[in-house]
Write an enzyme that holds these catalytic residues in place. Structure first.
Site, PDB file in Angstrom:
ATOM      1  N   ASP A  18       0.833  -1.211   0.000  1.00 48.97           N
ATOM      2  CA  ASP A  18       0.000   0.000   0.000  1.00 48.97           C
ATOM      3  C   ASP A  18       0.867   1.260   0.000  1.00 48.97           C
ATOM      4  OD1 ASP A  18      -2.340   1.433  -0.009  1.00 48.97           O
ATOM      5  OD2 ASP A  18      -2.793   1.150   2.116  1.00 48.97           O
ATOM      6  N   HIS A  35       2.669   2.883  -8.927  1.00 53.38           N
ATOM      7  CA  HIS A  35       2.478   1.465  -9.263  1.00 53.38           C
ATOM      8  C   HIS A  35       3.685   0.932 -10.039  1.00 53.38           C
ATOM      9  CE1 HIS A  35      -1.474   2.041  -7.744  1.00 53.38           C
ATOM     10  NE2 HIS A  35      -2.016   2.567  -8.821  1.00 53.38           N
ATOM     11  N   LEU A 129      10.709 -21.117  -3.999  1.00 52.87           N
ATOM     12  CA  LEU A 129       9.779 -20.160  -3.390  1.00 52.87           C
ATOM     13  C   LEU A 129       8.461 -20.224  -4.157  1.00 52.87           C
ATOM     14  CD1 LEU A 129       9.250 -17.502  -1.586  1.00 52.87           C
ATOM     15  CD2 LEU A 129       9.895 -16.252  -3.655  1.00 52.87           C
TER      16      LEU A 129
HETATM   17  C1  IPE Z   1      -5.569  -2.593  -0.047  1.00 47.07           C
HETATM   18  O1  IPE Z   1      -5.172  -1.300  -0.342  1.00 47.07           O
HETATM   19  C2  IPE Z   1      -5.559  -3.431  -1.262  1.00 47.07           C
HETATM   20  C3  IPE Z   1      -4.240  -3.700  -1.826  1.00 47.07           C
HETATM   21  C4  IPE Z   1      -3.107  -3.362  -1.307  1.00 47.07           C
HETATM   22  C5  IPE Z   1      -4.241  -4.435  -3.053  1.00 47.07           C
HETATM   23  P1  IPE Z   1      -6.244  -0.117  -0.576  1.00 47.07           P
HETATM   24  O2  IPE Z   1      -5.454   1.101  -0.720  1.00 47.07           O
HETATM   25  O3  IPE Z   1      -7.156  -0.482  -1.667  1.00 47.07           O
HETATM   26  O4  IPE Z   1      -7.048  -0.164   0.794  1.00 47.07           O
HETATM   27  P2  IPE Z   1      -7.923   0.927   1.525  1.00 47.07           P
HETATM   28  O5  IPE Z   1      -8.899   1.425   0.510  1.00 47.07           O
HETATM   29  O6  IPE Z   1      -7.015   2.012   1.998  1.00 47.07           O
HETATM   30  O7  IPE Z   1      -8.552   0.202   2.662  1.00 47.07           O
HETATM   31  C1  IPE Z   2      -1.475   0.177  -3.368  1.00 53.02           C
HETATM   32  O1  IPE Z   2      -1.272   1.546  -3.422  1.00 53.02           O
HETATM   33  C2  IPE Z   2      -1.757  -0.428  -4.720  1.00 53.02           C
HETATM   34  C3  IPE Z   2      -3.126  -0.904  -4.899  1.00 53.02           C
HETATM   35  C4  IPE Z   2      -4.063  -0.923  -3.995  1.00 53.02           C
HETATM   36  C5  IPE Z   2      -3.479  -1.393  -6.223  1.00 53.02           C
HETATM   37  P1  IPE Z   2      -2.479   2.574  -3.501  1.00 53.02           P
HETATM   38  O2  IPE Z   2      -2.814   2.768  -4.931  1.00 53.02           O
HETATM   39  O3  IPE Z   2      -3.589   2.139  -2.625  1.00 53.02           O
HETATM   40  O4  IPE Z   2      -1.803   3.879  -2.920  1.00 53.02           O
HETATM   41  P2  IPE Z   2      -2.415   4.914  -1.885  1.00 53.02           P
HETATM   42  O5  IPE Z   2      -2.895   4.112  -0.689  1.00 53.02           O
HETATM   43  O6  IPE Z   2      -3.526   5.609  -2.574  1.00 53.02           O
HETATM   44  O7  IPE Z   2      -1.277   5.815  -1.536  1.00 53.02           O
HETATM   45 MG    MG Z   3      -4.038   2.432  -0.672  1.00 49.64          MG
END
Ligand code: IPE
Ligand code: IPE
Ligand code: MG
Length: 242
Positions: A18, A35, A129
């Protein structure tokens, strides 16, 4: 960075990746740049897992809820998955990595599903792995599809109902999308958020949880190793008295 061997290494480490969007925003860039950089973090974690003798590394890459993001971001993410699989598979295969994708595959496009099948078939017999990507996954979806499978089996074989139900919660594992994969010993979430976001709700029942502030695109081998060191100091009691 210390080079001593980490002791008490978890069998299965899982990461809630995240913070990509915030990482990009901090640099004045579009979310998708986070990403792209996140792929580098995946590479680093796979290498660190192999180096430290972790047997299963699983990564929450896209949740069922993430389908609700703007279409352009979803499309970029899906394209990135195909590209990363195509780019990385030779190296993963030659390093003995078994590649798996788990999630609601019915929601993925044909070309992504084809690439996933090819990569899974190609690496199926590797043993160094197991790398599991949770894609279009949610914990509630998983429990629901498992319950549906079990109900269907009982409907087809009513004479086996007592046997199936008496297998209890341990017997239920085999209907989950993660059947055959040990439950995660450690779940790490990056970016300072302290929630599960519908991840491994059943399988994570006794996982050690670690929430770190590092944003996913900044997460590298030293962070992975630090997580292993934190895990090694935890006392897992499973409800017992020690
Ligand atoms: C959780 O992250 C899902 C993934 C890391 C794939 P999100 O960024 O989507 O989660 P919330 O919305 O903050 O809970
Ligand atoms: C995690 O990073 C990737 C996915 C959930 C696909 P985010 O895209 O949620 O990044 P933030 O949380 O908005 O910074
Ligand atoms: Mg996120």
């Amino acid at each position: 960075m210390s080079t001593d061997k980490v002791t008490n290494v978890p069998v299965h480490v899982s990461m809630i990746m995240d913070g990509n969007g915030r990482w990009a925003k901090e640099r004045g860039k579009e979310r998708v740049f986070g990403h792209f950089e996140g792929v580098e973090s995946v590479r680093a974690c796979v290498e660190a897992a192999v180096e430290n003798g972790v047997k299963y590394l699983s990564l929450y890459a896209f949740s069922e809820e993430n389908w609700n993001r703007p279409q352009a971001e979803v499309e970029t993410l899906m394209g990135l998955m195909v590209k990363a699989m195509a780019d990385e598979m030779d190296k993963l295969d030659s390093n003995g990595v078994r590649f798996m994708v788990i999630g609601n595959r019915a929601r993925l496009g044909d070309s992504l599903n084809r690439t996933i099948d090819e990569c899974m078939e190609r690496t199926a017999s590797n043993t160094t792995l197991t790398l599991v990507i949770f894609l279009s996954y949610s914990g509630k979806w998983d429990i629901f599809q498992a319950a549906s499978k079990m109900a269907e089996e009982i409907a087809l074989h009513p004479e086996r109902k007592d046997e199936i139900l008496s297998a209890g919660v341990d017997g239920f594992d085999r209907y989950l999308s993660t059947a055959g994969i040990p439950d995660p010993d450690l779940i790490v979430r990056t970016s300072g958020e302290s929630r599960m976001s519908n991840y491994l709700l059943w399988q994570g029942a006794y996982s050690e949880l670690l929430f770190v502030d590092t944003l996913w695109p900044d997460f590298r081998k030293e962070h992975f190793r630090a997580a292993l060191e934190t895990f090694a100091k935890r006392d897992r009691r499973y409800g017992k008295v020690k």
